[in-house]
Design a protein around this motif. Structure first.
Motif, mmCIF file in Angstrom:
data_model
loop_
_atom_site.group_PDB
_atom_site.id
_atom_site.type_symbol
_atom_site.label_atom_id
_atom_site.label_comp_id
_atom_site.label_asym_id
_atom_site.label_seq_id
_atom_site.Cartn_x
_atom_site.Cartn_y
_atom_site.Cartn_z
ATOM 1 N N ASN A 45 0.797 -1.230 0.000
ATOM 2 C CA ASN A 45 0.000 0.000 0.000
ATOM 3 C C ASN A 45 0.828 1.277 0.000
ATOM 4 O OD1 ASN A 45 -2.454 -1.431 0.024
ATOM 5 N ND2 ASN A 45 -2.263 -1.744 2.213
ATOM 6 N N HIS A 46 2.129 1.159 -0.248
ATOM 7 C CA HIS A 46 2.976 2.357 -0.302
ATOM 8 C C HIS A 46 2.630 3.135 -1.577
ATOM 9 C CE1 HIS A 46 6.558 4.860 -0.659
ATOM 10 N NE2 HIS A 46 6.692 4.656 0.647
ATOM 11 N N PRO A 47 2.617 4.472 -1.507
ATOM 12 C CA PRO A 47 2.261 5.273 -2.685
ATOM 13 C C PRO A 47 3.117 4.979 -3.920
ATOM 14 C CG PRO A 47 2.263 6.657 -0.731
ATOM 15 C CD PRO A 47 2.795 5.318 -0.309
ATOM 16 N N VAL A 48 4.398 4.713 -3.738
ATOM 17 C CA VAL A 48 5.262 4.411 -4.891
ATOM 18 C C VAL A 48 4.854 3.073 -5.519
ATOM 19 C CG1 VAL A 48 7.643 3.905 -5.587
ATOM 20 C CG2 VAL A 48 7.173 5.812 -4.038
ATOM 21 N N THR A 49 4.532 2.092 -4.695
ATOM 22 C CA THR A 49 4.079 0.798 -5.199
ATOM 23 C C THR A 49 2.776 0.954 -5.974
ATOM 24 O OG1 THR A 49 5.110 -0.344 -3.338
ATOM 25 C CG2 THR A 49 3.404 -1.540 -4.528
ATOM 26 N N LEU A 50 1.863 1.739 -5.438
ATOM 27 C CA LEU A 50 0.577 1.948 -6.104
ATOM 28 C C LEU A 50 0.761 2.696 -7.424
ATOM 29 C CD1 LEU A 50 -1.548 2.798 -2.959
ATOM 30 C CD2 LEU A 50 -1.567 0.659 -4.278
ATOM 31 N N ALA B 2 -5.806 -2.349 -12.534
ATOM 32 C CA ALA B 2 -6.266 -0.999 -12.191
ATOM 33 C C ALA B 2 -7.309 -1.046 -11.072
ATOM 34 C CB ALA B 2 -6.847 -0.314 -13.426
ATOM 35 N N ALA B 3 -8.210 -2.020 -11.123
ATOM 36 C CA ALA B 3 -9.236 -2.149 -10.074
ATOM 37 C C ALA B 3 -8.593 -2.490 -8.732
ATOM 38 C CB ALA B 3 -10.259 -3.213 -10.462
ATOM 39 N N ASP B 4 -7.625 -3.408 -8.728
ATOM 40 C CA ASP B 4 -6.924 -3.760 -7.489
ATOM 41 C C ASP B 4 -6.151 -2.578 -6.933
ATOM 42 O OD1 ASP B 4 -7.894 -6.326 -7.654
ATOM 43 O OD2 ASP B 4 -6.025 -7.183 -8.444
ATOM 44 N N THR B 5 -5.504 -1.832 -7.831
ATOM 45 C CA THR B 5 -4.719 -0.672 -7.409
ATOM 46 C C THR B 5 -5.623 0.406 -6.812
ATOM 47 O OG1 THR B 5 -3.087 -1.144 -9.116
ATOM 48 C CG2 THR B 5 -3.070 1.074 -8.191
ATOM 49 N N LEU B 6 -6.753 0.655 -7.449
ATOM 50 C CA LEU B 6 -7.700 1.638 -6.923
ATOM 51 C C LEU B 6 -8.229 1.203 -5.563
ATOM 52 C CD1 LEU B 6 -9.364 4.201 -7.203
ATOM 53 C CD2 LEU B 6 -11.057 2.860 -8.466
ATOM 54 N N ALA B 7 -8.579 -0.065 -5.421
ATOM 55 C CA ALA B 7 -9.084 -0.561 -4.136
ATOM 56 C C ALA B 7 -8.027 -0.404 -3.042
ATOM 57 C CB ALA B 7 -9.497 -2.024 -4.272
ATOM 58 N N SER B 8 -6.776 -0.721 -3.345
ATOM 59 C CA SER B 8 -5.700 -0.565 -2.357
ATOM 60 C C SER B 8 -5.502 0.899 -1.995
ATOM 61 C CB SER B 8 -4.385 -1.130 -2.896
ATOM 62 O OG SER B 8 -4.468 -2.518 -3.023
ATOM 63 N N SER B 9 -5.565 1.765 -2.990
ATOM 64 C CA SER B 9 -5.407 3.204 -2.736
ATOM 65 C C SER B 9 -6.505 3.719 -1.813
ATOM 66 C CB SER B 9 -5.446 3.994 -4.045
ATOM 67 O OG SER B 9 -4.371 3.659 -4.859
ATOM 68 N N LEU B 10 -7.741 3.320 -2.097
ATOM 69 C CA LEU B 10 -8.865 3.772 -1.280
ATOM 70 C C LEU B 10 -8.781 3.218 0.138
ATOM 71 C CD1 LEU B 10 -11.782 3.580 -3.839
ATOM 72 C CD2 LEU B 10 -10.655 5.632 -2.937
ATOM 73 N N GLY C 17 -6.055 2.451 1.773
ATOM 74 C CA GLY C 17 -4.998 3.194 2.452
ATOM 75 C C GLY C 17 -5.453 4.594 2.838
ATOM 76 N N TRP C 18 -6.127 5.263 1.919
ATOM 77 C CA TRP C 18 -6.579 6.624 2.197
ATOM 78 C C TRP C 18 -7.654 6.626 3.284
ATOM 79 C CZ3 TRP C 18 -11.239 9.261 1.639
ATOM 80 C CH2 TRP C 18 -11.150 10.646 1.794
ATOM 81 N N LEU C 19 -8.626 5.742 3.146
ATOM 82 C CA LEU C 19 -9.697 5.691 4.144
ATOM 83 C C LEU C 19 -9.171 5.265 5.503
ATOM 84 C CD1 LEU C 19 -12.653 4.166 2.113
ATOM 85 C CD2 LEU C 19 -12.452 6.491 2.994
ATOM 86 N N GLY C 20 -8.214 4.338 5.525
ATOM 87 C CA GLY C 20 -7.624 3.932 6.794
ATOM 88 C C GLY C 20 -6.929 5.087 7.485
ATOM 89 N N GLY C 21 -6.237 5.904 6.713
ATOM 90 C CA GLY C 21 -5.575 7.073 7.288
ATOM 91 C C GLY C 21 -6.565 8.087 7.820
ATOM 92 N N VAL C 22 -7.602 8.370 7.052
ATOM 93 C CA VAL C 22 -8.613 9.344 7.474
ATOM 94 C C VAL C 22 -9.364 8.833 8.697
ATOM 95 C CG1 VAL C 22 -10.794 10.425 6.825
ATOM 96 C CG2 VAL C 22 -8.898 10.403 5.220
ATOM 97 N N LEU C 23 -9.818 7.583 8.645
ATOM 98 C CA LEU C 23 -10.588 7.041 9.766
ATOM 99 C C LEU C 23 -9.710 6.873 10.998
ATOM 100 C CD1 LEU C 23 -12.784 4.435 7.880
ATOM 101 C CD2 LEU C 23 -13.422 6.728 8.650
ATOM 102 N N GLY C 24 -8.441 6.537 10.803
ATOM 103 C CA GLY C 24 -7.527 6.415 11.934
ATOM 104 C C GLY C 24 -7.331 7.742 12.646
#
Length: 87
Positions: A25-30, A53-61, A63-70
């Motif tokens: 889930n690292h931004p460079v990996t995504l 692309a679908a897997d990458t988008l799901a991982s990005s979301l 990661g982003w949602l986990g950060g916001v909710l955390g």
């Protein structure tokens, strides 16, 4: 001027290396995965590109949602943690 895309195998190697070293889930990996998906699509590998692309988008979301909710959870438990991140 034309742009010659790197081969998918070379991009795939870079994406795999990034995933192994930095994590899924690292931004460079995504970003590497998104570039690989784009290259696959340009080469006519539409199904593989769509799945990646679908897997990458799901991982990005995730990661982003986990950060916001955390951050919200930390704020609810201790409002000062927003001002003083060490708390």
């Amino acid at each position: 001027m034309t742009w010659d895309a790197p081969s998918p195998s070379r991009l795939s190697t870079g994406s795999s290396r990034s995933r192994r070293i930095l994590g899924d889930n690292h931004p460079v990996t995504l970003l590497a995965a998104a570039i690989l998906a784009f290259a696959l699509g340009r080469l006519g590998e539409h199904q593989a590109a769509r799945e990646l692309a679908a897997d990458t988008l799901a991982s990005s979301l995730r990661g982003w949602l986990g950060g916001v909710l955390g951050r919200r959870a930390r704020c609810a438990g201790n409002p000062a943690s927003v001002l003083i991140p060490a708390l």
